[in-house]
Design a protein around this motif. Sequence first.
Motif, PDB file in Angstrom:
ATOM      1  N   GLU A   1       0.841  -1.046  -0.009  1.00 28.09           N
ATOM      2  CA  GLU A   1       0.148   0.399  -0.229  1.00 28.09           C
ATOM      3  C   GLU A   1       0.858   1.238   0.040  1.00 28.09           C
ATOM      4  O   GLU A   1       0.781   2.830   0.970  1.00 28.09           O
ATOM      5  CB  GLU A   1      -0.847  -0.583   1.006  1.00 28.09           C
ATOM      6  N   LEU A   2       1.600   1.475  -1.057  1.00 30.47           N
ATOM      7  CA  LEU A   2       2.916   2.488  -0.797  1.00 30.47           C
ATOM      8  C   LEU A   2       1.745   3.581  -1.796  1.00 30.47           C
ATOM      9  O   LEU A   2       2.835   4.597  -1.581  1.00 30.47           O
ATOM     10  CB  LEU A   2       3.645   1.723  -1.840  1.00 30.47           C
ATOM     11  N   GLY A   3       1.428   3.494  -2.627  1.00 33.82           N
ATOM     12  CA  GLY A   3       0.363   4.478  -2.757  1.00 33.82           C
ATOM     13  C   GLY A   3       0.959   4.194  -4.498  1.00 33.82           C
ATOM     14  O   GLY A   3       2.179   3.839  -4.907  1.00 33.82           O
ATOM     15  N   ASP A   4      -0.243   5.410  -5.234  1.00 36.71           N
ATOM     16  CA  ASP A   4      -0.041   5.150  -6.706  1.00 36.71           C
ATOM     17  C   ASP A   4       1.102   6.152  -6.912  1.00 36.71           C
ATOM     18  O   ASP A   4       1.194   6.284  -7.941  1.00 36.71           O
ATOM     19  CB  ASP A   4      -1.227   6.319  -7.261  1.00 36.71           C
ATOM     20  N   GLN A   5       1.432   7.295  -6.191  1.00 40.32           N
ATOM     21  CA  GLN A   5       2.828   7.932  -6.201  1.00 40.32           C
ATOM     22  C   GLN A   5       4.193   7.566  -6.664  1.00 40.32           C
ATOM     23  O   GLN A   5       4.919   7.764  -7.283  1.00 40.32           O
ATOM     24  CB  GLN A   5       2.509   9.132  -5.763  1.00 40.32           C
ATOM     25  N   VAL A   6       4.140   5.887  -6.667  1.00 40.84           N
ATOM     26  CA  VAL A   6       5.465   5.274  -6.420  1.00 40.84           C
ATOM     27  C   VAL A   6       5.065   4.788  -8.115  1.00 40.84           C
ATOM     28  O   VAL A   6       4.634   3.769  -8.305  1.00 40.84           O
ATOM     29  CB  VAL A   6       5.468   4.353  -5.092  1.00 40.84           C
ATOM     30  N   ARG A   7       6.657   5.272  -8.368  1.00 42.41           N
ATOM     31  CA  ARG A   7       6.671   5.069 -10.371  1.00 42.41           C
ATOM     32  C   ARG A   7       7.793   3.399  -9.386  1.00 42.41           C
ATOM     33  O   ARG A   7       8.402   3.479  -9.324  1.00 42.41           O
ATOM     34  CB  ARG A   7       7.712   5.760 -10.952  1.00 42.41           C
ATOM     35  N   THR A   8       7.378   2.527 -10.813  1.00 40.07           N
ATOM     36  CA  THR A   8       7.839   1.644 -10.509  1.00 40.07           C
ATOM     37  C   THR A   8       8.711   0.863 -11.612  1.00 40.07           C
ATOM     38  O   THR A   8       8.187   1.232 -13.097  1.00 40.07           O
ATOM     39  CB  THR A   8       6.553   0.052 -10.447  1.00 40.07           C
ATOM     40  N   TYR A   9       9.592   0.091 -11.797  1.00 32.73           N
ATOM     41  CA  TYR A   9      10.346  -0.241 -13.002  1.00 32.73           C
ATOM     42  C   TYR A   9      11.106  -2.370 -13.221  1.00 32.73           C
ATOM     43  O   TYR A   9      10.872  -2.429 -12.280  1.00 32.73           O
ATOM     44  CB  TYR A   9      11.783   0.762 -12.594  1.00 32.73           C
ATOM     45  N   GLY A  10      11.286  -2.185 -14.044  1.00 34.46           N
ATOM     46  CA  GLY A  10      11.879  -3.606 -14.249  1.00 34.46           C
ATOM     47  C   GLY A  10      13.294  -3.528 -14.138  1.00 34.46           C
ATOM     48  O   GLY A  10      13.992  -5.168 -14.996  1.00 34.46           O
ATOM     49  N   SER A  11      14.332  -2.282 -13.531  1.00 34.87           N
ATOM     50  CA  SER A  11      15.604  -2.882 -13.643  1.00 34.87           C
ATOM     51  C   SER A  11      16.056  -1.144 -12.889  1.00 34.87           C
ATOM     52  O   SER A  11      15.287  -0.359 -12.706  1.00 34.87           O
ATOM     53  CB  SER A  11      16.141  -2.717 -15.764  1.00 34.87           C
ATOM     54  N   GLN A  12      17.099  -1.814 -12.188  1.00 29.85           N
ATOM     55  CA  GLN A  12      17.130  -1.378 -11.173  1.00 29.85           C
ATOM     56  C   GLN A  12      17.955   0.299 -12.141  1.00 29.85           C
ATOM     57  O   GLN A  12      17.782   1.448 -11.765  1.00 29.85           O
ATOM     58  CB  GLN A  12      18.978  -1.609 -10.655  1.00 29.85           C
ATOM     59  N   GLU A  13      18.429   0.102 -13.217  1.00 26.17           N
ATOM     60  CA  GLU A  13      18.824   1.267 -14.207  1.00 26.17           C
ATOM     61  C   GLU A  13      18.052   3.006 -13.904  1.00 26.17           C
ATOM     62  O   GLU A  13      18.387   3.278 -14.322  1.00 26.17           O
ATOM     63  CB  GLU A  13      20.068   1.423 -15.383  1.00 26.17           C
ATOM     64  N   GLU A  14      16.885   1.647 -14.811  1.00 26.34           N
ATOM     65  CA  GLU A  14      15.688   2.797 -15.239  1.00 26.34           C
ATOM     66  C   GLU A  14      14.905   3.689 -13.863  1.00 26.34           C
ATOM     67  O   GLU A  14      15.218   4.598 -13.387  1.00 26.34           O
ATOM     68  CB  GLU A  14      13.891   2.025 -15.213  1.00 26.34           C
ATOM     69  N   LEU A  15      15.319   2.733 -12.318  1.00 26.48           N
ATOM     70  CA  LEU A  15      15.487   3.575 -11.019  1.00 26.48           C
ATOM     71  C   LEU A  15      16.443   4.885 -10.944  1.00 26.48           C
ATOM     72  O   LEU A  15      16.031   5.830 -10.401  1.00 26.48           O
ATOM     73  CB  LEU A  15      15.008   2.590  -9.976  1.00 26.48           C
TER      74      LEU A  15
END
Length: 330
Positions: A50-64
């Motif tokens: 339940e971290l919230g809709d503001q959290v972007r998710t990525y499929g690689s560390q480099e993207e983050l």
Amino acid sequence: MQLKWGIVGTGRICQDFCLALLTCDPHEHVIVAASSRDKTQADNFVRDFELGDQVRTYGSQEELFNDANVDIVYIGTIEQVHRDLCIKALTNNKHVLCEKPLAMNEAEVQDIVDTARKTKKFMMEAIWSRFFPIYDNLRDAVKQIGTVTYVECTFCVTGLVSFGIWSLLMAIGCYPVQAALIAFDHEEPVSIVASGHTREHQGEKTDSMATITLLFKNNRMAVLNCLGQDIGAINSLTIHGTEGVISLPTHFWCPTQIVLPNGHHIDHDLPETLKKTNYTHSAGLRYEAMACRDQIMNGKSEHPFMTLENSLQIARIIEQARKQILAAKH
């Protein structure tokens, strides 16, 4: 001012870290991104906790690391990739809090230290023990017992070996070592002597039980036991000085109680988390996050309770101890 966190990894320690962060002041800490090697896992992680809709998710560390909205990354992956991830994060203008062990050996830790100093970003190994309120009492008490002469510490994580951990000392050795070094004010030991048992793990010999003896000048020493067998143990720390004794009678690595030299007990409760944590007292991870923010907001690149030199010393001791145990003939 909010410190914006990116979470690198979705495993159990990352889960607990997020639960701990959620107990902090939301005006000071916010999770804005999470990454996994599989974006679906990152999506599920954000939803489940339940971290919230503001959290972007990525499929690689480099993207983050390329997300300009992230101020600091928490790296909770396996230690085999810590060095590379820390260096990538630092060179992408991110502050870094990285789980222990910081890297695989002293040389790798040195690579991280060199990069941190070059980039001038905040960098810290997540030795969470040192930021528990009880450790403030511990540091104060050490000053009251004269000359520290003897430290004894036992740490047993039941079932760790049968679970298949690749190295006991790499998994938990830092905790007794860091405690002893607090007692001896990070003095360099004149001798490191380690003995223990080994086992085969994926075709390689590794450590499975260890005792590390640190000898310091003027007849002072620390005896540190690391166990991962299916046995009971009291995970305690005792510091003996010429004018008194201090004890963390249980859970010394994440303590809520201390016995002072005068026999007085101090207790400190931890806050409740949104969900049950995977590990004992994981709500206390909040304190290292708070410590990171304090230093970053004050323009610092290290924390005095866990400096880069401290990480190098701990890595050096663990590396030497492992080499001795693995080289021994049994």
